[in-house]
Design a protein around this motif. Structure first.
Motif, PDB file in Angstrom:
ATOM      1  N   LEU A  38      39.254  32.178  39.172  1.00 42.74           N
ATOM      2  CA  LEU A  38      40.516  32.115  39.460  1.00 42.74           C
ATOM      3  C   LEU A  38      41.276  30.705  40.192  1.00 42.74           C
ATOM      4  O   LEU A  38      42.117  30.083  39.347  1.00 42.74           O
ATOM      5  CB  LEU A  38      41.546  33.402  39.631  1.00 42.74           C
ATOM      6  CG  LEU A  38      40.773  34.475  38.424  1.00 42.74           C
ATOM      7  CD1 LEU A  38      41.361  35.528  39.355  1.00 42.74           C
ATOM      8  CD2 LEU A  38      41.401  34.137  37.602  1.00 42.74           C
ATOM      9  N   GLN A  39      40.642  30.814  41.284  1.00 38.69           N
ATOM     10  CA  GLN A  39      41.315  29.253  42.473  1.00 38.69           C
ATOM     11  C   GLN A  39      40.410  28.172  42.012  1.00 38.69           C
ATOM     12  O   GLN A  39      41.834  27.699  41.727  1.00 38.69           O
ATOM     13  CB  GLN A  39      41.019  29.336  43.528  1.00 38.69           C
ATOM     14  CG  GLN A  39      41.829  30.491  44.341  1.00 38.69           C
ATOM     15  CD  GLN A  39      42.003  31.596  45.634  1.00 38.69           C
ATOM     16  OE1 GLN A  39      41.857  31.811  46.584  1.00 38.69           O
ATOM     17  NE2 GLN A  39      42.235  29.872  46.738  1.00 38.69           N
ATOM     18  N   ILE A  40      39.742  28.015  42.019  1.00 37.87           N
ATOM     19  CA  ILE A  40      38.636  26.724  42.011  1.00 37.87           C
ATOM     20  C   ILE A  40      38.758  25.991  40.315  1.00 37.87           C
ATOM     21  O   ILE A  40      39.609  24.681  39.942  1.00 37.87           O
ATOM     22  CB  ILE A  40      37.474  26.595  42.594  1.00 37.87           C
ATOM     23  CG1 ILE A  40      37.678  26.907  43.271  1.00 37.87           C
ATOM     24  CG2 ILE A  40      37.419  25.190  42.419  1.00 37.87           C
ATOM     25  CD1 ILE A  40      38.777  26.800  44.413  1.00 37.87           C
ATOM     26  N   GLU A  45      47.013  29.312  41.527  1.00 38.48           N
ATOM     27  CA  GLU A  45      47.583  30.012  43.451  1.00 38.48           C
ATOM     28  C   GLU A  45      47.170  30.659  43.537  1.00 38.48           C
ATOM     29  O   GLU A  45      47.109  31.680  43.265  1.00 38.48           O
ATOM     30  CB  GLU A  45      49.250  29.636  43.847  1.00 38.48           C
ATOM     31  CG  GLU A  45      50.253  28.489  42.912  1.00 38.48           C
ATOM     32  CD  GLU A  45      51.873  28.466  43.257  1.00 38.48           C
ATOM     33  OE1 GLU A  45      51.779  30.434  43.674  1.00 38.48           O
ATOM     34  OE2 GLU A  45      52.024  27.857  43.287  1.00 38.48           O
ATOM     35  N   SER A  46      46.349  31.108  45.287  1.00 35.09           N
ATOM     36  CA  SER A  46      45.865  31.732  46.322  1.00 35.09           C
ATOM     37  C   SER A  46      46.609  33.399  46.124  1.00 35.09           C
ATOM     38  O   SER A  46      45.796  34.649  45.762  1.00 35.09           O
ATOM     39  CB  SER A  46      46.376  31.127  47.386  1.00 35.09           C
ATOM     40  OG  SER A  46      46.569  31.378  47.700  1.00 35.09           O
ATOM     41  N   GLY A  50      45.471  36.254  43.962  1.00 35.76           N
ATOM     42  CA  GLY A  50      44.741  37.912  44.529  1.00 35.76           C
ATOM     43  C   GLY A  50      45.598  38.553  43.964  1.00 35.76           C
ATOM     44  O   GLY A  50      44.872  40.249  44.557  1.00 35.76           O
ATOM     45  N   ILE A  51      46.757  37.874  43.378  1.00 35.09           N
ATOM     46  CA  ILE A  51      47.746  39.612  43.439  1.00 35.09           C
ATOM     47  C   ILE A  51      46.648  40.147  41.819  1.00 35.09           C
ATOM     48  O   ILE A  51      46.338  41.019  41.701  1.00 35.09           O
ATOM     49  CB  ILE A  51      48.966  38.669  42.380  1.00 35.09           C
ATOM     50  CG1 ILE A  51      49.427  38.967  43.642  1.00 35.09           C
ATOM     51  CG2 ILE A  51      49.543  40.059  41.680  1.00 35.09           C
ATOM     52  CD1 ILE A  51      51.179  38.584  43.133  1.00 35.09           C
ATOM     53  N   GLN A 402      45.002  36.350  50.699  1.00 39.83           N
ATOM     54  CA  GLN A 402      45.374  35.290  50.003  1.00 39.83           C
ATOM     55  C   GLN A 402      46.747  35.088  49.979  1.00 39.83           C
ATOM     56  O   GLN A 402      47.121  34.039  49.961  1.00 39.83           O
ATOM     57  CB  GLN A 402      45.040  35.902  48.492  1.00 39.83           C
ATOM     58  CG  GLN A 402      43.339  35.839  48.144  1.00 39.83           C
ATOM     59  CD  GLN A 402      42.696  34.933  48.138  1.00 39.83           C
ATOM     60  OE1 GLN A 402      42.158  34.132  48.945  1.00 39.83           O
ATOM     61  NE2 GLN A 402      42.931  33.857  47.334  1.00 39.83           N
ATOM     62  N   ASN A 403      47.962  36.211  50.874  1.00 40.61           N
ATOM     63  CA  ASN A 403      49.292  34.962  51.316  1.00 40.61           C
ATOM     64  C   ASN A 403      49.348  34.906  52.567  1.00 40.61           C
ATOM     65  O   ASN A 403      50.055  34.309  52.865  1.00 40.61           O
ATOM     66  CB  ASN A 403      49.610  36.610  51.093  1.00 40.61           C
ATOM     67  CG  ASN A 403      50.025  37.709  49.556  1.00 40.61           C
ATOM     68  OD1 ASN A 403      51.858  36.485  49.645  1.00 40.61           O
ATOM     69  ND2 ASN A 403      49.474  38.009  48.550  1.00 40.61           N
TER      70      ASN A 403
END
Length: 420
Positions: A38-40, A45-46, A50-51, A402-403
């Motif tokens: 999802l991130q790379i 966004e991280s 994370g959500i 992640q936050n």
């Protein structure tokens, strides 16, 4: 005749082990690569990634007790297993097959839906499969065999996922970078996993028992035999939630899963972060992203085999304690600040994680199965209670980490190293 019965028992055990293969393959992909993907690859966004991970874990956690109650009430464990397998096949495939042109609200809702479908199906398959152990096991040894075979299958599935990933991703000119162009490679990995998982599920359905035993047919294990676990006793309680033992077992299982799961989730992101630092040398990320988890699960596989031949006086509590000690050694090793200038130290830590994860997981599941057998409770309800906490807490920890990520990420070049 005795040899024929023994062969039938082993066929039953092996077919039982095939029943969770699809879940295990998907779990290895989900925990090791979904947040990274999802991130790379999708460039989320991280916090957003994370959500989504948190959503999946919460849905899984909430679905687990509902599924446990429904499975015990209906008793149709293999029918529930089939329904869960179908949901997993649709949801998991769509997670890695959707390619959004832009990351807007509707796209995130779509991802939330397919992730929820996948996690609900995963919970159904997991609980229905676990609840079959007390149905077919009549002795502690048989319970241990089924649990060890199940965990061995889990390890083999994880090894298979990392080997597939290594083969698919390694063929690239730039060994130190993974990005949006690798979308189709992750899609290929997911489809290969689905094909293998569906085939394994068919073996399970063909070789499973044709007649399910009711809960009233449980052979209650004598107290002298059950005491070998060192934890389970035949308490006079009207409901398993009134027993203090269920909370102890749940805590043991949660601690084991939390350590292993979070380590697997953040290894690929750490390796990506490590590869971005020019002073680091070693194998490229396209190799280490698969080889490091692979070493972890090879060590876990060897441990699960060794546990099958452990001495009788080596109780489940002793095995769990040894696993905790090894996990602490690996954690302290990372915390002391070794910079992993050579990848060999990272592989040693991965081995420690694998051994500790196998020891704690097998022992905690054996204790849970014995709790069900001794007291005659519904297996699905007990297993759903045991697995509820780790799913919820692991999702919360991922969201918290992640936050805490810096914006921009370059401000915290050692963030995922510190997270470990």
């Amino acid at each position: 005749m005795a040899n024929l019965d023994r062969r039938c028992y082993w066929v039953q055990k092996l077919c039982y082990g095939m029943g969770h293969v699809y879940n295990d393959l998907c779990a290895a992909m989900w925990f090791s690569y979904t947040l990274f993907y999802l991130q790379i690859v999708l460039q989320m966004e991280s916090k957003t990634a994370g959500i989504l991970i948190m959503t999946g874990q919460v849905v899984d956690a909430l679905a687990t007790p509902v599924v446990g109650y429904a499975v015990d009430r209906t008793g149709a464990r293999r029918a529930w297993h089939l329904a869960g397998t179908l949901a997993v096949s649709v949801g998991f495939s769509l997670i890695y097959c959707l390619k959004p042109t832009a990351l807007n609200t509707w796209v995130l809702i779509d991802y939330g839906f397919v992730i929820s479908l996948f996690q609900i199906g995963w919970a159904i398959t997991q609980i229905s499969h676990l609840s079959i152990i007390p149905e077919i096991a009549t002795t502690h040894r048989y319970t241990s065999d089924l649990t060890a075979i199940r965990y061995t299958a889990t390890v083999c599935c994880s090894i298979s996922v990392y080997l597939i990933t290594l083969i698919v991703l390694k063929n690239d000119n730039d060994p130190n970078k993974i990005g949006p162009d690798d979308f189709y490679k992750f899609k290929e990995i997911a489809l290969i996993i689905s094909l293998i998982g569906i085939f394994a599920s068919l073996i399970f359905y063909c070789g499973a028992l044709t007649k399910e035993e009711s809960r009233s047919d449980y052979d209650i294990i004598p107290e002298s035999e059950s005491d070998s676990s060192g934890l389970v006793t035949n308490e006079e309680v009207t409901h398993f939630l009134k027993s203090s033992i269920i909370y102890k077992v749940s805590l043991m299982y949660m601690a084991s899963r939390l350590f292993t799961t979070l380590t697997l989730i953040y290894i690929p992101l750490y390796l990506d972060e490590k590869g971005a630092r020019s002073e680091d040398t070693g194998d490229g990320i396209r190799q280490t992203i698969a080889s490091v988890p692979l070493v972890c699960f090879v060590a876990s596989f060897m441990t699960s085999i060794a546990l099958k031949f452990r001495l009788r006086r080596c109780s489940d509590k002793v095995v769990y304690l040894v696993g905790i000690i090894l996990a602490l050694i690996g954690s302290v090793w990372i915390k002391l600040g070794f910079l992993f200038r050579s990848d060999s130290q990272l592989y040693v830590i991965a081995s420690l994680i694998g051994v500790s994860g196998s020891a704690t997981m097998v022992s905690s599941l054996c204790l849970t199965a014995e709790f069900v057998k001794v007291n005659g409770y519904g297996g699905a309800s007990v297993y759903s209670t045991v697995t509820f906490t780790d799913k919820l807490i692991s999702g919360g920890v991922v969201l918290l980490v992640q936050n805490l990520q810096c914006t921009p990420k370059e401000m915290c070049p050692h963030f995922y190293e510190d997270a470990h």
